[in-house]
Design a protein around this motif. Structure first.
Motif, short mmCIF file in Angstrom:
data_model
loop_
_atom_site.label_atom_id
_atom_site.label_comp_id
_atom_site.label_asym_id
_atom_site.label_seq_id
_atom_site.Cartn_x
_atom_site.Cartn_y
_atom_site.Cartn_z
N GLU A 1 0.83 -1.21 0.00
CA GLU A 1 0.00 0.00 0.00
C GLU A 1 0.86 1.25 0.00
N THR A 2 1.89 1.23 0.85
CA THR A 2 2.78 2.38 0.91
C THR A 2 3.50 2.59 -0.42
N TRP A 3 3.93 1.48 -1.00
CA TRP A 3 4.70 1.56 -2.24
C TRP A 3 3.79 1.71 -3.47
N ARG A 4 2.49 1.59 -3.22
CA ARG A 4 1.51 1.65 -4.33
C ARG A 4 1.81 0.63 -5.42
N VAL A 5 2.05 -0.60 -4.96
CA VAL A 5 2.22 -1.72 -5.91
C VAL A 5 1.31 -2.84 -5.42
N PRO A 6 0.97 -3.77 -6.30
CA PRO A 6 0.19 -4.92 -5.81
C PRO A 6 1.05 -5.77 -4.85
N ALA A 7 0.39 -6.32 -3.81
CA ALA A 7 1.14 -7.10 -2.82
C ALA A 7 1.87 -8.27 -3.46
N ASP A 8 1.26 -8.87 -4.46
CA ASP A 8 1.92 -10.05 -5.04
C ASP A 8 3.10 -9.68 -5.93
N ALA A 9 3.34 -8.37 -6.05
CA ALA A 9 4.53 -7.95 -6.80
C ALA A 9 5.76 -7.86 -5.90
N LEU A 10 5.53 -8.06 -4.58
CA LEU A 10 6.65 -7.89 -3.63
C LEU A 10 7.21 -9.25 -3.20
N SER A 11 8.51 -9.23 -2.98
CA SER A 11 9.12 -10.46 -2.46
C SER A 11 10.18 -10.09 -1.43
N LEU A 12 10.51 -11.07 -0.59
CA LEU A 12 11.50 -10.89 0.47
C LEU A 12 12.66 -11.84 0.23
N SER A 13 13.87 -11.27 0.14
CA SER A 13 15.04 -12.16 0.11
C SER A 13 16.28 -11.35 0.43
N ASP A 14 17.27 -12.05 0.99
CA ASP A 14 18.56 -11.44 1.34
C ASP A 14 18.41 -10.15 2.14
N GLY A 15 17.43 -10.12 3.01
CA GLY A 15 17.27 -8.95 3.89
C GLY A 15 16.66 -7.76 3.20
N ARG A 16 16.05 -7.98 2.04
CA ARG A 16 15.49 -6.84 1.31
C ARG A 16 14.06 -7.16 0.87
N VAL A 17 13.30 -6.06 0.70
CA VAL A 17 11.99 -6.16 0.08
C VAL A 17 12.15 -5.64 -1.34
N SER A 18 11.68 -6.41 -2.31
CA SER A 18 11.84 -5.99 -3.70
C SER A 18 10.52 -6.12 -4.43
N SER A 19 10.29 -5.19 -5.35
CA SER A 19 9.09 -5.29 -6.18
C SER A 19 9.48 -5.78 -7.56
N ARG A 20 8.50 -6.32 -8.24
CA ARG A 20 8.74 -6.81 -9.60
C ARG A 20 9.32 -5.70 -10.48
N GLU A 21 8.88 -4.48 -10.19
CA GLU A 21 9.30 -3.36 -11.03
C GLU A 21 10.72 -2.90 -10.73
N GLY A 22 11.34 -3.49 -9.71
CA GLY A 22 12.73 -3.14 -9.45
C GLY A 22 12.94 -2.26 -8.25
N LYS A 23 11.85 -1.83 -7.61
CA LYS A 23 12.04 -1.06 -6.39
C LYS A 23 12.52 -1.99 -5.28
N SER A 24 13.43 -1.50 -4.46
CA SER A 24 14.01 -2.36 -3.45
C SER A 24 14.40 -1.55 -2.23
N ALA A 25 14.19 -2.12 -1.06
CA ALA A 25 14.60 -1.46 0.18
C ALA A 25 15.01 -2.53 1.16
#
Lengths: 329, 825
Positions: free
Chosen positions: B617-641
């Motif tokens: 919601e914060t990132w304004r992306v669909p939830a299923d576009a997000l994944s968790l790995s290597d200590g990071r949250v990443s979106s399909r579109e390439g956003k990462s934190a």
């Protein structure tokens, strides 16, 4: 739980002696004493700590004697280069006692004077002969770790590995009383049950062991010690043997064989010694001596198995002392 | 809790047949959660199944899975944290002394309590005079026990002279307890309690107890309640004198076929009697609790294998709601099966705390621990087995008598019923009551004993038909896992090179090798739930009442959460051992990892979904576009934190999810864990000393979760098993019934220099049964080794050892060097 007692750090032997009023107990390494206090076997009014007395932890060679202070630890004896080379049986006896932690704390004097490990004696639930009771519970009880010699009255085994080796070396003790110093042959120092079933040695409550003296070996003296125990870590021996051999040419001129965990005192195998004396050392002479070593044993209901163990261990230790490895052993 | 979950928790209720623990085992196996999850819907899924690298290989199986279960994990090689070697979560705290065990707990104003114990092994208590103790200046309360726990009870109390106090049935039985301001004062005062006994005849040997004129331990049928770790025989087992049985076969096999016909069709028959001794649990931390009774509830710091079982028993005894009893076990110093429920320490400490209004600490001393808190019963197994020349096992007859002292649960036929395929099996297990401390479930109850008889008989049968014993096992063992384990083990051990004819060495020191197998039950406890919290600062917590008894479940919990959230185990704070958290399973029967890890993963998966929904919601992306790995949250579109950065955007302080374990996927069926152990020994035939020099162990436990802690558990099982095989033996004085070695000196436990080189291997055995597919290892690790060592001794010497422990006395007697000592038993 340990009953309350006073603690005193003795400054000198005389200071310590002056505090021994019959209710005080001497504390050296404190290893065996701790166990006795916890079980309530000893309820002293005061512990006189003699570890604070300086100058009782020496090892020196002096005019035909090796002189060992009573506060020398088993760990020190096990590693001492002179003892390791010339009194190998003593070094190995110290090395195989207890655990590294205990050897770092336990003194050789305390090792000689410790009380037996018989599980009836050690339990406050059995008031046995040695504690002033009227029976030896081991006689018709659980006796597989008990004595196979001299066991009619009380079947404890003497617990000291150092005693086994030092007896084989014909060691002597210097004992300081309140008034006088006396000397005792270690072998005569230990008390057999028929002499007095309540004590293992003849040190009076107001005496302190001040030195152990071992006669210097001849250039042909060789010695060896073996301990046979169920476990290699932290276990008491089922059998232990110290052998000291002197040779003249090819012939054994003097043999000293002492068995530990065999009897209420370190047990000299006299017949075995005689069979070796004047003989050349061989597998066969060792075998004959080993057989002689267990002659006259009087095993109890559950400890006859110790006899073949003693026989094998005596044979192997004789051969090891003579630098002859036992075949395939 | 659902009724189903309660059934799983107290498996033996209502149907307590069979022998100790195994009755429980059966119930647990057949019961878990038959109704739970049914309204959650299901999906059909193709799941990993099989053993990678084995002849059958890794395949897929179609199973119905509850709809809200997370997707199946890939095999371990594709995972980041699970299945790797992960250091113990709290190892630093434990080795540095920072970890505070229940026995370390000191509360303000706390009193120290000690037991008064019975001297004689069998007596009626005529009177107890506590007045002198009560007048002791430092004593605050004295409690006289009126209901003794943890042992069998006479069913019809009218059969016994009525007494206000429990009958003393063994030397050391607790009678009363004294609470004082210090431990020395409590011990002093305990000595002032005067107990008058009317002593009765007693019996401590199984042979004598079986005689028709033997003193009766119970003057009528007696039975024992089950613990969460198992225990208790049924109410319907016949009892004659001191002999209770036969317990019907309830190990999953039961009597089948016709054994006489089986023997008639056998080309070779081996018949023998095997004997095993009593082993005590000897955990470093003794049994005990600190109980703190207050107006608003009871808090108990317990050394326990099951926080819930302590809570439940105390709630029952004191008629308190479960919500008012809190049990904490942050660190635990070993249990091995004997630490379930409140027991005498828990019940008495809580009584004393209630009386005095201050916290009370009551821990057994080492003697009490040895006398009274449980042991592995002894056994005499009369075994007859037959096989055909082609290696087909034809028949097994197994009659076992053993004593759990004043308890029950001495059965040994589990391995005989479950290890090999055999058409004709007949087993009878008898408990023989004696005036000795009660047995308790101990690391694979009945199985090390049963394996000692079974696997030696297999070894002897193989020799008789002229077949290598591994081939003989191959012919009769249907387990794909063990087949693979034998293959791996034989190669790593060098079986083909090392296995020679018996007694091949000419000298006095003889070397030999042996092998044995073990089987244990895959047990699932449905009281398994977990909460996972993700805080706004990115920190993560996992909470459950499950306790770590030393196996390392804390570490595994951290791994499971970390794997799911793309983090590392050190990022997870694990708070377990507290009944204020969601329920956790008992740690017994090798059920902890099997039971709790799916709950942990399910909770982590749900928390992850909540977390990603918020981040999406914060990132304004669909939830299923997000994944968790290597200590990071990443979106399909390439956003990462980083996980931490992403979490800081949470609109609320934390997201949290609680989940429970689902019932096993697929058709309900009895499943097993197992292992194969190879041993090499050197036997000194002149002294009778056996040294175990080398052990290779290969085990299965479903999906291995943490190779490091699994190895540690197998090492521990092997050491405890070698210690059982060679050294440990609870000895009672035949004349007084008093234990002569109630310590850790004359009760001989393996030491560092007695430890062989041990090599441990695991297979991955994907079962498609849960969201982690994990299994346990505690029990299987212990089962085969005594038998493997005995087989190796036979191979070394040509002489078979029929009795444990294999002491020098027994080895020399077996070799004919000395007569068997009359009383060594």
């Amino acid at each position: 739980m340990i009953a309350p007692f006073e603690w005193s750090n003795a400054q000198s032997v005389q200071d310590a002696l002056s505090q021994l009023d019959g209710k005080a107990v001497v504390k050296a390494g404190g290893v065996d004493l701790m166990d006795r206090l916890k079980e309530g076997l000893d309820v002293p009014s005061r512990l006189v700590n003699i570890r604070t007395i300086s100058g009782l932890d020496y090892i020196k060679e002096d005019s035909g004697w090796l002189r060992i202070g009573p506060l020398v630890t088993l760990a020190t004896i096990a590693e001492h280069p002179v003892i390791r080379e010339h009194y190998t049986a003593l070094a190995d006896a110290a090395l195989h006692a207890a655990t590294p932690q205990i050897r770092n704390m336990a003194t050789v004097g305390g090792n000689l004077l410790q009380r037996p490990r018989c599980w009836y004696f050690r339990s406050d639930q059995f008031h046995c002969l040695r504690k002033g009771g009227d029976r030896c519970f081991a006689q018709d009880g659980e006796n597989e770790y008990h004595a196979v010699f001299d066991n009619e009255l009380c079947a404890i085994v003497h617990p000291s590995a150092a005693a086994c080796a030092l007896t084989a070396f014909d060691a002597k003790l210097q004992i300081q009383g309140k008034k006088a110093m006396r000397e005792a042959a270690l072998e005569n120092f230990f008390v057999r049950p028929e002499q007095d079933v309540t004590r293992e040695h003849s040190l009076a409550p107001d005496e302190i062991l001040t030195e152990i003296r071992v006669p210097a070996p001849s250039s042909t003296t060789r010695s060896a010690y073996s301990k046979i125990a169920q476990k290699e870590s932290f276990d008491w021996p089922l059998a232990e043997i110290a052998v000291v051999l002197e040779q003249r040419g090819e012939v054994i001129s003097k043999a000293s064989i002492v068995m530990g965990a065999a009897a209420p005192v370190p047990w000299r195998a006299k017949t075995a010694q005689e069979t070796l004396t004047g003989k050349r050392l061989s597998e066969e002479t060792a075998r004959v001596a080993a057989k002689a070593a267990i002659q006259g044993a009087t095993p109890l209901s559950e400890n006859a198995y110790k006899l073949p163990i003693f026989e094998a261990a005596v044979r192997r230790t004789i051969l090891a002392a003579g630098n002859m490895e036992a075949r395939n052993a | 809790m659902s009724p189903t979950a309660q059934d799983a928790q107290k498996p033996a209720t209502g149907e307590r047949e069979g022998t100790k623990n195994e009755a429980g085992t059966v119930r647990r196996r057949s019961n878990p959660g038959s109704s739970s999850g049914t309204n959650r819907g299901a999906r059909s899924e193709s799941l990993l199944f099989g053993i990678p690298g084995s002849p059958t290989g890794l395949t897929k199986v179609q199973r119905n899975v509850p709809a809200d279960e997370p997707p199946q994990l890939p095999q371990n090689s594709e995972l980041k944290v699970i299945g790797k070697r992960v250091s113990r979560y709290d190892g630093n705290y434990k080795v540095s002394g920072t970890a505070k065990y229940a026995s370390d707990v000191r509360l303000p104003g706390m009193l120290y309590a000690v037991f008064v114990n019975a001297g004689p092994p069998h007596a009626l208590i005529a009177s107890i005079d506590t007045s002198a103790a009560e007048h002791h200046p430092n004593v605050k309360a004295v409690h006289v026990i009126e209901h003794i726990r943890g042992q069998a009870e006479l069913q019809d109390r009218a059969k016994e002279q009525s007494s206000r106090y429990p009958i003393v049935r063994y030397a050391g039985q607790p009678i009363a307890a004294v609470a004082a301001t210090s431990l020395p004062a409590a011990i002093d005062a305990a000595r002032l309690v005067k107990v008058q006994y009317e002593t009765m005849p007693f019996v401590i040997s199984v042979e004598k107890a079986k005689e028709s004129n033997a003193p009766l331990v119970f003057p009528g049928p007696a039975a024992e309640e089950a613990t969460a770790g198992g225990g208790g025989g049924g109410d319907n087992v016949p009892q004659k004198g001191n002999v209770r049985g036969p317990s019907p076969g309830r190990h999953g096999g039961g009597a089948k076929g016709d054994v006489e016909q089986g023997f008639a069709q056998s080309d070779a028959i081996v018949e023998a009697e095997y004997r095993t001794q009593v082993q005590t649990h000897s955990a470093l931390e003794t049994h005990g609790v600190v109980a703190d009774w207050r107006a608003d509830g009871l808090t108990v710091y317990a050394s326990t294998q099951s926080t819930l079982s302590v809570r439940d028993e105390l709630a029952e005894i004191f008629n308190l709601p479960k919500s008012k009893v809190r049990v904490l076990t942050e660190y635990m110093g070993g249990g091995f099966g004997a630490k379930f429920g409140a027991g005498n320490t828990g019940a008495v400490a809580a009584q004393l705390s209630r009386k005095t209004g201050v916290p009370v600490r009551l821990f057994c001393d080492r003697k009490e621990e040895q006398w009274a808190t449980g042991n592995r019963p002894d056994s005499r197994q009369s075994v007859k087995m037959g096989a055909k020349k082609d290696g087909t096992l034809q028949a097994i007859r197994w009659i076992s008598h053993g004593t759990a002292g004043v308890g029950t649960g001495a059965g040994t036929s589990g391995p005989a019923q479950n290890l090999y395929r055999c058409a004709n099996v007949e087993t009878e297990d008898y408990d023989v009551f004696t005036n000795a401390g009660p047995g308790a479930a101990m690391r694979a109850p009945g199985h090390p004993q049963g394996a000692f008889g079974l696997e030696q008989t297999m070894d002897a049968l193989a020799e008789k038909i002229g077949m290598d014993v591994l081939e003989f096992m191959d012919k009769n063992d249907d387990s794909d896992a063990r087949r693979q384990e034998r293959l791996i083990g034989a190669e790593k051990f060098g079986w083909a090179q090392k296995r020679r004819k018996p007694n091949s060495d000419p000298g006095p020191i003889k070397r030999g090798v042996g092998v044995a197998q073990g089987v244990w039950y895959r047990i699932v406890n449905m009281d398994s739930a977990c909460e996972v919290r993700i805080h706004k600062d990115g920190s993560v917590e996992a909470l459950s009442a499950v306790q770590d008894i030393g196996g390392g479940i804390k570490t595994v919990v951290a791994q499971v959460v970390a794997e799911e959230l793309g983090l590392q185990p050190r990022d997870i704070t694990v708070r377990i051992g507290d009944t204020n958290s969601p329920p956790g399973p008992p740690s017994g029967g090798s059920m902890t990892t099997t039971s709790i890890t799916p709950a942990v993963r399910n909770a982590a998966y749900k928390a992850k979904e909540l977390f990603l929904t918020e981040i999406a919601e914060t990132w304004r992306v669909p939830a299923d576009a997000l994944s968790l790995s290597d200590g990071r949250v990443s979106s399909r579109e390439g956003k990462s934190a980083s996980f931490k950065q992403a979490a800081s955007a949470l609109p609320i302080e934390m997201v949290s999810a609680t989940a429970r374990r689902s019932p096993e996927y697929g058709q309900r069926q009895q499943m097993f864990l197992g292992g194969v152990q190879f041993a090499e020994v050197a036997v000194d035939t002149e002294t009778g000393i056996i040294r175990v020099e080398h052990v290779v162990a290969v085990h299965d436990c479903g999906r291995p979760m943490n190779l490091l802690s699994l190895e540690s558990q197998v090492n521990g099982g092997i050491l405890q098993g070698i210690s059982y095989a060679l050294y440990e033996d609870r000895r009672l004085d035949r004349n007084t019934g008093v234990m002569v070695n109630p310590n850790l000196e004359e009760y001989k436990i393996i030491g560092s220099k007695d430890i062989p080189q041990i090599e441990v291997h695991f297979i991955e055995d994907y079962l498609a049964r849960s969201s982690t597919d994990a299994g346990g290892i505690g029990e299987p690790a212990k089962i085969p080794i005594a038998a493997a060592v005995a087989n190796a001794v036979y191979n070394a010497t040509g002489v078979r050892m029929y009795e444990l422990p294999m002491t020098p006395a027994r080895v020399l007697a077996a070799l004919g060097k000395v007569k068997a000592a009359g009383g060594v038993a």
